[in-house]
Design a protein around this motif. Structure first.
Motif, PDB file in Angstrom:
ATOM      1  N   THR A 159      16.580  -1.822  -0.829  1.00 47.81           N
ATOM      2  CA  THR A 159      16.574  -2.788   0.271  1.00 47.81           C
ATOM      3  C   THR A 159      15.427  -2.508   1.243  1.00 47.81           C
ATOM      4  O   THR A 159      14.727  -3.428   1.688  1.00 47.81           O
ATOM      5  N   GLN A 160      15.219  -1.225   1.570  1.00 42.61           N
ATOM      6  CA  GLN A 160      14.135  -0.860   2.481  1.00 42.61           C
ATOM      7  C   GLN A 160      12.774  -1.166   1.849  1.00 42.61           C
ATOM      8  O   GLN A 160      11.842  -1.601   2.536  1.00 42.61           O
ATOM      9  N   ALA A 161      12.676  -0.946   0.539  1.00 45.16           N
ATOM     10  CA  ALA A 161      11.428  -1.228  -0.165  1.00 45.16           C
ATOM     11  C   ALA A 161      11.069  -2.703  -0.057  1.00 45.16           C
ATOM     12  O   ALA A 161       9.898  -3.058   0.139  1.00 45.16           O
ATOM     13  N   VAL A 162      12.082  -3.565  -0.178  1.00 45.23           N
ATOM     14  CA  VAL A 162      11.846  -5.005  -0.047  1.00 45.23           C
ATOM     15  C   VAL A 162      11.304  -5.318   1.341  1.00 45.23           C
ATOM     16  O   VAL A 162      10.366  -6.118   1.495  1.00 45.23           O
ATOM     17  N   LYS A 163      11.868  -4.694   2.376  1.00 46.21           N
ATOM     18  CA  LYS A 163      11.420  -4.936   3.754  1.00 46.21           C
ATOM     19  C   LYS A 163       9.959  -4.517   3.923  1.00 46.21           C
ATOM     20  O   LYS A 163       9.170  -5.207   4.577  1.00 46.21           O
ATOM     21  N   ILE A 164       9.599  -3.383   3.320  1.00 49.82           N
ATOM     22  CA  ILE A 164       8.218  -2.917   3.405  1.00 49.82           C
ATOM     23  C   ILE A 164       7.274  -3.897   2.713  1.00 49.82           C
ATOM     24  O   ILE A 164       6.237  -4.283   3.260  1.00 49.82           O
ATOM     25  N   ASP A 177       0.639   3.552   9.433  1.00 49.26           N
ATOM     26  CA  ASP A 177       1.447   3.993  10.579  1.00 49.26           C
ATOM     27  C   ASP A 177       2.236   2.831  11.174  1.00 49.26           C
ATOM     28  O   ASP A 177       3.436   2.957  11.458  1.00 49.26           O
ATOM     29  N   ARG A 178       1.541   1.727  11.353  1.00 43.43           N
ATOM     30  CA  ARG A 178       2.190   0.545  11.940  1.00 43.43           C
ATOM     31  C   ARG A 178       3.235  -0.029  10.984  1.00 43.43           C
ATOM     32  O   ARG A 178       4.307  -0.457  11.402  1.00 43.43           O
ATOM     33  N   PRO A 192       5.552   7.963   7.736  1.00 43.02           N
ATOM     34  CA  PRO A 192       4.322   7.329   7.252  1.00 43.02           C
ATOM     35  C   PRO A 192       3.792   7.955   5.958  1.00 43.02           C
ATOM     36  O   PRO A 192       3.246   7.256   5.110  1.00 43.02           O
ATOM     37  N   VAL A 193       3.970   9.272   5.812  1.00 40.86           N
ATOM     38  CA  VAL A 193       3.509   9.951   4.595  1.00 40.86           C
ATOM     39  C   VAL A 193       4.276   9.428   3.384  1.00 40.86           C
ATOM     40  O   VAL A 193       3.705   9.155   2.321  1.00 40.86           O
ATOM     41  N   VAL A 194       5.608   9.274   3.543  1.00 32.95           N
ATOM     42  CA  VAL A 194       6.446   8.771   2.453  1.00 32.95           C
ATOM     43  C   VAL A 194       6.089   7.320   2.144  1.00 32.95           C
ATOM     44  O   VAL A 194       6.028   6.915   0.978  1.00 32.95           O
ATOM     45  N   VAL A 195       5.841   6.541   3.206  1.00 32.47           N
ATOM     46  CA  VAL A 195       5.468   5.139   3.007  1.00 32.47           C
ATOM     47  C   VAL A 195       4.163   5.060   2.219  1.00 32.47           C
ATOM     48  O   VAL A 195       4.032   4.249   1.288  1.00 32.47           O
ATOM     49  N   LYS A 196       3.201   5.926   2.550  1.00 30.26           N
ATOM     50  CA  LYS A 196       1.937   5.931   1.819  1.00 30.26           C
ATOM     51  C   LYS A 196       2.162   6.308   0.360  1.00 30.26           C
ATOM     52  O   LYS A 196       1.593   5.697  -0.560  1.00 30.26           O
ATOM     53  N   GLN A 197       3.016   7.309   0.113  1.00 24.56           N
ATOM     54  CA  GLN A 197       3.318   7.715  -1.265  1.00 24.56           C
ATOM     55  C   GLN A 197       3.977   6.577  -2.034  1.00 24.56           C
ATOM     56  O   GLN A 197       3.686   6.342  -3.211  1.00 24.56           O
ATOM     57  N   PHE A 198       4.872   5.873  -1.338  1.00 24.83           N
ATOM     58  CA  PHE A 198       5.554   4.730  -1.955  1.00 24.83           C
ATOM     59  C   PHE A 198       4.544   3.651  -2.344  1.00 24.83           C
ATOM     60  O   PHE A 198       4.587   3.093  -3.446  1.00 24.83           O
ATOM     61  N   LEU A 199       3.597   3.365  -1.446  1.00 23.38           N
ATOM     62  CA  LEU A 199       2.580   2.354  -1.718  1.00 23.38           C
ATOM     63  C   LEU A 199       1.652   2.798  -2.852  1.00 23.38           C
ATOM     64  O   LEU A 199       1.275   1.990  -3.710  1.00 23.38           O
ATOM     65  N   GLN A 200       1.311   4.079  -2.865  1.00 24.40           N
ATOM     66  CA  GLN A 200       0.460   4.594  -3.937  1.00 24.40           C
ATOM     67  C   GLN A 200       1.159   4.492  -5.280  1.00 24.40           C
ATOM     68  O   GLN A 200       0.553   4.131  -6.289  1.00 24.40           O
ATOM     69  N   GLU A 212      -5.586   6.930   7.458  1.00 29.11           N
ATOM     70  CA  GLU A 212      -4.687   7.976   6.965  1.00 29.11           C
ATOM     71  C   GLU A 212      -3.469   8.085   7.862  1.00 29.11           C
ATOM     72  O   GLU A 212      -3.584   8.129   9.077  1.00 29.11           O
ATOM     73  N   PRO A 213      -2.264   8.158   7.270  1.00 33.77           N
ATOM     74  CA  PRO A 213      -1.055   8.328   8.073  1.00 33.77           C
ATOM     75  C   PRO A 213      -0.942   9.755   8.546  1.00 33.77           C
ATOM     76  O   PRO A 213      -1.513  10.641   7.956  1.00 33.77           O
TER      77      PRO A 213
END
Length: 213
Positions: A159-164, A177-178, A192-200, A212-213
């Motif tokens: 669910t959180q992934a969908v929001k991102i 970061d934003r 932010p680090v986890v979000v970047k990893q998720f996007l990668q 960079e986050p």
């Protein structure tokens, strides 16, 4: 009102309870239930199944759900069948918290005790919390591998992934970061680090800023 006018009113209101339909049709609740079966209506999976909608009305989302006002409907069937289907369709299994955020029921709901008895899914402890997986061997192995890939603490739920992802679509080029701040619900916090990893992991980092986050 005759049946044609009742169905017209039904389509206008989108959802109705049996009491209202009985009043419009001027018949008993038993007769109304027969009509509902004939019309192949959907029954709400919340509100104690009190509300109904005609099959042509719902616009189901990717999870097979449609909400109108306070009533939630599922194309998968009743609440138990819906939970089982959501688990089976997930990429990395679902925890009670994940399921609760999708179908808006407490994670302490008795339905979670019921689905433990299902032959279609299984529950296992994973990273300190119970996670429901498909019982089908091939799908189970895929979900387990998916769960391992999400091993990083704080990895977004489905669910959180969908929001991102939705936030990226609405805000192309947004800084990580934003994105981590704005895509979280009140009370949530995304690292932010986890979000970047998720996007990668999903090859989506190019859709955000290089900051960079």
């Amino acid at each position: 009102m005759d049946e044609y006018d009742v169905r017209k009113k039904f389509r206008q209101d989108k959802i109705m309870a049996i009491e209202k339909l009985a009043q419009l049709l001027q018949c008993s609740a038993i007769t109304v239930r027969r009509r509902l079966k004939k019309w192949k209506t959907f029954t709400s999976i919340n509100q104690n199944g009190r509300y109904y909608t005609l099959p042509e009305i719902p616009e189901f989302d990717d999870n097979g759900l449609w909400k109108y006002q306070f009533a939630l409907f599922s194309k998968h069937g009743n609440l138990k069948q819906t939970i089982i289907e959501l688990v089976k369709r997930s990429e990395a299994g679902l925890s009670a918290a994940d399921i609760s955020s999708i179908i808006e029921i407490p994670s302490s709901s008795s339905y979670f005790s019921q689905i433990k008895q299902s032959d279609e899914i299984k529950r296992e402890k994973h990273q300190g919390r119970f996670v429901y997986f498909s019982a089908a061997p091939n799908k189970y192995q895929l979900q387990k591998r998916g769960a391992e890939r999400h091993k990083t603490d704080g990895w977004p739920t489905d669910t959180q992934a969908v929001k991102i992802l939705v936030h990226i679509i609405k805000n192309p080029g947004i800084e990580v970061d934003r994105l981590a701040i704005e895509s979280a619900l009140p009370g949530e916090r995304f690292d932010p680090v986890v979000v970047k990893q998720f996007l990668q992991f999903h090859d989506l980092l190019k859709k955000t800023s290089d900051t960079e986050p």
